[in-house]
Design a protein around this motif. Structure first.
Motif, PDB file in Angstrom:
ATOM      1  N   LEU A  71      65.998  82.776  13.326  1.00 54.75           N
ATOM      2  CA  LEU A  71      66.417  82.966  11.943  1.00 54.75           C
ATOM      3  C   LEU A  71      67.885  82.603  11.728  1.00 54.75           C
ATOM      4  CD1 LEU A  71      64.680  86.203  10.624  1.00 54.75           C
ATOM      5  CD2 LEU A  71      64.326  83.849   9.924  1.00 54.75           C
ATOM      6  N   ILE A  72      68.743  82.938  12.700  1.00 55.77           N
ATOM      7  CA  ILE A  72      70.163  82.593  12.559  1.00 55.77           C
ATOM      8  C   ILE A  72      70.332  81.072  12.457  1.00 55.77           C
ATOM      9  CG2 ILE A  72      72.366  82.563  13.770  1.00 55.77           C
ATOM     10  CD1 ILE A  72      71.731  85.344  14.817  1.00 55.77           C
ATOM     11  N   LEU A  73      69.625  80.354  13.334  1.00 52.31           N
ATOM     12  CA  LEU A  73      69.704  78.894  13.279  1.00 52.31           C
ATOM     13  C   LEU A  73      69.089  78.355  11.995  1.00 52.31           C
ATOM     14  CD1 LEU A  73      68.747  78.031  16.979  1.00 52.31           C
ATOM     15  CD2 LEU A  73      71.006  77.888  15.913  1.00 52.31           C
ATOM     16  N   ALA A  74      67.969  78.979  11.551  1.00 46.19           N
ATOM     17  CA  ALA A  74      67.330  78.519  10.318  1.00 46.19           C
ATOM     18  C   ALA A  74      68.226  78.752   9.107  1.00 46.19           C
ATOM     19  CB  ALA A  74      65.998  79.242  10.137  1.00 46.19           C
ATOM     20  N   VAL A  75      68.899  79.898   9.070  1.00 47.51           N
ATOM     21  CA  VAL A  75      69.817  80.181   7.962  1.00 47.51           C
ATOM     22  C   VAL A  75      70.972  79.192   7.955  1.00 47.51           C
ATOM     23  CG1 VAL A  75      71.482  81.861   7.074  1.00 47.51           C
ATOM     24  CG2 VAL A  75      69.213  82.618   7.775  1.00 47.51           C
ATOM     25  N   SER A  76      71.494  78.887   9.149  1.00 50.22           N
ATOM     26  CA  SER A  76      72.593  77.916   9.240  1.00 50.22           C
ATOM     27  C   SER A  76      72.146  76.540   8.753  1.00 50.22           C
ATOM     28  CB  SER A  76      73.091  77.828  10.683  1.00 50.22           C
ATOM     29  OG  SER A  76      73.588  79.074  11.116  1.00 50.22           O
ATOM     30  N   GLU A  77      70.917  76.164   9.090  1.00 54.24           N
ATOM     31  CA  GLU A  77      70.426  74.834   8.710  1.00 54.24           C
ATOM     32  C   GLU A  77      70.106  74.752   7.218  1.00 54.24           C
ATOM     33  OE1 GLU A  77      67.346  71.722  10.745  1.00 54.24           O
ATOM     34  OE2 GLU A  77      66.548  73.677  10.155  1.00 54.24           O
ATOM     35  N   LYS A  78      69.731  75.868   6.615  1.00 52.84           N
ATOM     36  CA  LYS A  78      69.269  75.853   5.219  1.00 52.84           C
ATOM     37  C   LYS A  78      70.289  76.475   4.271  1.00 52.84           C
ATOM     38  CE  LYS A  78      64.426  76.058   6.673  1.00 52.84           C
ATOM     39  NZ  LYS A  78      64.195  74.649   6.377  1.00 52.84           N
ATOM     40  N   ARG A  79      71.523  76.492   4.656  1.00 48.52           N
ATOM     41  CA  ARG A  79      72.550  77.066   3.775  1.00 48.52           C
ATOM     42  C   ARG A  79      72.597  76.329   2.441  1.00 48.52           C
ATOM     43  NH1 ARG A  79      76.127  80.533   6.419  1.00 48.52           N
ATOM     44  NH2 ARG A  79      77.672  80.218   4.763  1.00 48.52           N
ATOM     45  N   GLY A  80      72.429  75.025   2.472  1.00 43.22           N
ATOM     46  CA  GLY A  80      72.410  74.256   1.225  1.00 43.22           C
ATOM     47  C   GLY A  80      71.241  74.652   0.344  1.00 43.22           C
ATOM     48  N   ASP A  81      70.052  74.799   0.942  1.00 46.36           N
ATOM     49  CA  ASP A  81      68.875  75.204   0.174  1.00 46.36           C
ATOM     50  C   ASP A  81      69.069  76.598  -0.426  1.00 46.36           C
ATOM     51  OD1 ASP A  81      67.799  72.857   1.000  1.00 46.36           O
ATOM     52  OD2 ASP A  81      66.435  73.727   2.489  1.00 46.36           O
ATOM     53  N   ILE A  82      69.681  77.489   0.374  1.00 46.34           N
ATOM     54  CA  ILE A  82      69.917  78.849  -0.116  1.00 46.34           C
ATOM     55  C   ILE A  82      70.871  78.823  -1.314  1.00 46.34           C
ATOM     56  CG2 ILE A  82      70.893  81.091   0.495  1.00 46.34           C
ATOM     57  CD1 ILE A  82      70.008  80.523   3.394  1.00 46.34           C
ATOM     58  N   ALA A  83      71.915  77.978  -1.210  1.00 46.36           N
ATOM     59  CA  ALA A  83      72.877  77.870  -2.321  1.00 46.36           C
ATOM     60  C   ALA A  83      72.189  77.370  -3.583  1.00 46.36           C
ATOM     61  CB  ALA A  83      74.020  76.949  -1.920  1.00 46.36           C
ATOM     62  N   ILE A  84      71.302  76.385  -3.453  1.00 45.91           N
ATOM     63  CA  ILE A  84      70.582  75.859  -4.615  1.00 45.91           C
ATOM     64  C   ILE A  84      69.691  76.938  -5.220  1.00 45.91           C
ATOM     65  CG2 ILE A  84      68.809  74.203  -5.337  1.00 45.91           C
ATOM     66  CD1 ILE A  84      69.981  72.268  -3.266  1.00 45.91           C
ATOM     67  N   LEU A  85      68.995  77.693  -4.371  1.00 43.28           N
ATOM     68  CA  LEU A  85      68.136  78.770  -4.869  1.00 43.28           C
ATOM     69  C   LEU A  85      68.949  79.809  -5.627  1.00 43.28           C
ATOM     70  CD1 LEU A  85      65.751  79.325  -1.802  1.00 43.28           C
ATOM     71  CD2 LEU A  85      65.104  78.470  -4.070  1.00 43.28           C
ATOM     72  N   LYS A  86      70.159  80.102  -5.139  1.00 41.64           N
ATOM     73  CA  LYS A  86      71.001  81.071  -5.829  1.00 41.64           C
ATOM     74  C   LYS A  86      71.435  80.550  -7.195  1.00 41.64           C
ATOM     75  CE  LYS A  86      73.011  84.227  -2.492  1.00 41.64           C
ATOM     76  NZ  LYS A  86      74.259  84.879  -2.085  1.00 41.64           N
ATOM     77  N   THR A  87      71.778  79.262  -7.281  1.00 42.84           N
ATOM     78  CA  THR A  87      72.185  78.708  -8.578  1.00 42.84           C
ATOM     79  C   THR A  87      71.022  78.665  -9.556  1.00 42.84           C
ATOM     80  OG1 THR A  87      71.733  76.460  -7.791  1.00 42.84           O
ATOM     81  CG2 THR A  87      73.989  77.298  -7.537  1.00 42.84           C
ATOM     82  N   MET A  88      69.791  78.627  -9.034  1.00 46.33           N
ATOM     83  CA  MET A  88      68.596  78.628  -9.890  1.00 46.33           C
ATOM     84  C   MET A  88      68.186  80.039 -10.288  1.00 46.33           C
ATOM     85  SD  MET A  88      66.342  75.700  -7.963  1.00 46.33           S
ATOM     86  CE  MET A  88      64.972  75.865  -9.113  1.00 46.33           C
ATOM     87  N   GLY A  89      68.921  81.056  -9.809  1.00 47.79           N
ATOM     88  CA  GLY A  89      68.665  82.422 -10.246  1.00 47.79           C
ATOM     89  C   GLY A  89      68.002  83.323  -9.222  1.00 47.79           C
ATOM     90  N   ALA A  90      67.818  82.840  -7.985  1.00 48.32           N
ATOM     91  CA  ALA A  90      67.208  83.688  -6.957  1.00 48.32           C
ATOM     92  C   ALA A  90      68.148  84.829  -6.604  1.00 48.32           C
ATOM     93  CB  ALA A  90      66.884  82.863  -5.719  1.00 48.32           C
TER      94      ALA A  90
END
Length: 411
Positions: A290-309
């Motif tokens: 999960l730590i590696l997955a979070v590091s790899e998907k930080r961009g996706d997480i940021a986009i989800l946050k801007t979309m209201g997640a």
């Protein structure tokens, strides 16, 4: 039915082809570790349950739960004492016996054994020995004749077969100093096949014939008891002994063979600890994944946050992502554990036939085969414990995903 957003995102991340092969390898290894830990723990607990079942149903079917043995034999007025023992509320049965330390001889071969004089009728109220002897041999033992039921292990060691005449070397009765033993010729009328250690130790003769050999007209060595709560046999036998007018030694299976039960419980506890540690180590691999997955998907997480997640949605998403490995590992581990528990005795039996050698020696263990008893309660506890450990391992990495700052990642 539409899945919640967090479940959809978590499962989508898990199904997606990961560009980082290292993450995929750690994820697979964590699942495999949980599978092995759960399966081995279920199989190990089933084997321990099998040993406990055989101890209760086989070993204690031959060994009496308790004994009251005269300090200065013979035990006087044992009929009255039998009635008094049977009157106790926790005593299910009582039978008189005479105990010898004997040597059995065939040709030039000899072997030490514990020889016991019993009354077949009353012995049925105390033990289930007749089930491991056979009706014909048990009936023959009812006669006041020089006849012997011998443990199958002793018979195998000396090459004795049913119907043969053998020699018993017994202490001379009422002898106060060292002297040559008395020799008695007896006929082997049956073999006791309990499948374990007792086959190499015990032999049985008729009680009346044993009294003749001891020159006791009505006397016996002691009284054996069967109680309703075998694990509390020592306390029950002690309470029965308080009503006896004659001094007696208090014996119980927990004093003589209680180490067997304690060893089983100790191994069960150690196995729980070791296997849960294996599952815990596998769960730490989920943390790494999960730590590696979070590091790899930080961009996706940021986009989800801007979309209201929201942060709770992201937290649940990565908990689902990480728990998928734990759930998958627990399910496959339970399947392999159940199949292994059901098939292990047959596999070990086949292996022993192929090798021509017994893996469990009757000289060491109280049984000479590998038992297994699957309890669904054990399966449930193991699976739930592994699931809890694997889910707890996802919380901290999932919380790290909520700390991603969209402005820093997308700036």
């Amino acid at each position: 039915m539409r899945l919640p957003l967090s479940c959809f995102i978590g499962l989508r991340y898990h199904r997606a082809n990961n560009s980082n092969g290292f993450i995929s390898f750690i994820s697979a290894s964590s699942t495999l570790g949980i599978v092995l830990g759960v399966a081995v723990l279920i199989i190990g607990l089933s084997v321990m349950n099998g040993f406990e079942r055989e101890l209760r149903e086989r070993f204690l079917a031959i060994v009496s739960h308790g004994e009251l043995e005269a300090v200065n034999p013979p035990l006087s007025d044992h009929q009255h004492l039998l009635e008094a023992a049977r009157a106790e509320p926790h005593v299910l049965g009582a039978a008189a016996y005479i105990q010898f330390s004997a040597l059995i001889q065939k040709g030039k071969k000899m072997k030490a054994m514990a020889l016991k004089g019993i009354d077949p009728e009353t012995e049925k109220t105390v033990t289930s020995l007749h089930q491991y002897v056979g009706d014909e041999a048990w009936q023959a033992l009812s006669e006041n004749q020089p006849q012997l039921i011998l443990g199958a292990g002793i018979a195998k060691h000396l090459g004795i077969t049913i119907g043969e005449q053998v020699t018993l070397l017994l202490p001379k009765p009422q002898q106060q100093h060292l002297s040559s033993p008395q020799r008695v010729r007896v006929k082997v009328v049956g073999l006791m096949r309990a499948g374990g250690q007792l086959d190499n130790q015990l032999g049985f003769i008729n009680l009346a014939y044993a009294q003749q050999l001891s020159q006791w007209q009505e006397g016996v060595t002691g009284i054996s008891l069967k109680v309703d709560q075998p694990l509390f046999a020592d306390e029950i036998v002690r309470s029965v002994a308080k009503t006896f007018p004659q001094l007696v030694f208090i014996k119980s299976w927990t004093r003589q063979y209680g180490y067997l039960y304690q060893d089983i419980q100790l191994v069960r506890t150690i196995m729980y600890a070791i296997m849960l540690l294996i599952v815990a180590v596998a769960s730490f691999n989920i943390v790494s994944t999960l730590i590696l997955a979070v590091s790899e998907k930080r961009g996706d997480i940021a986009i989800l946050k801007t979309m209201g997640a929201s942060d709770p949605t992201l937290l649940r998403s990565f908990v689902v992502y990480g728990s998928y490995n734990g759930i998958l590992g627990c399910l496959w581990g339970a399947v392999f554990g159940v199949l292994g528990s059901l098939g292990l005795p047959h596999l070990v039996g086949w292996l022993e036939q192929a090798l021509g050698h017994s893996l469990l020696s009757a000289d060491i263990y109280f049984i000479d085969f590998l038992p297994a008893k699957l309890l669904w309660s054990d399966v449930f506890v193991v699976v739930v414990a592994a699931l809890i450990l694997s889910m707890l391992a996802t919380i901290w990495p999932a919380w790290q995903a909520t700390r991603v700052k969209p402005a820093q990642e997308l700036g």
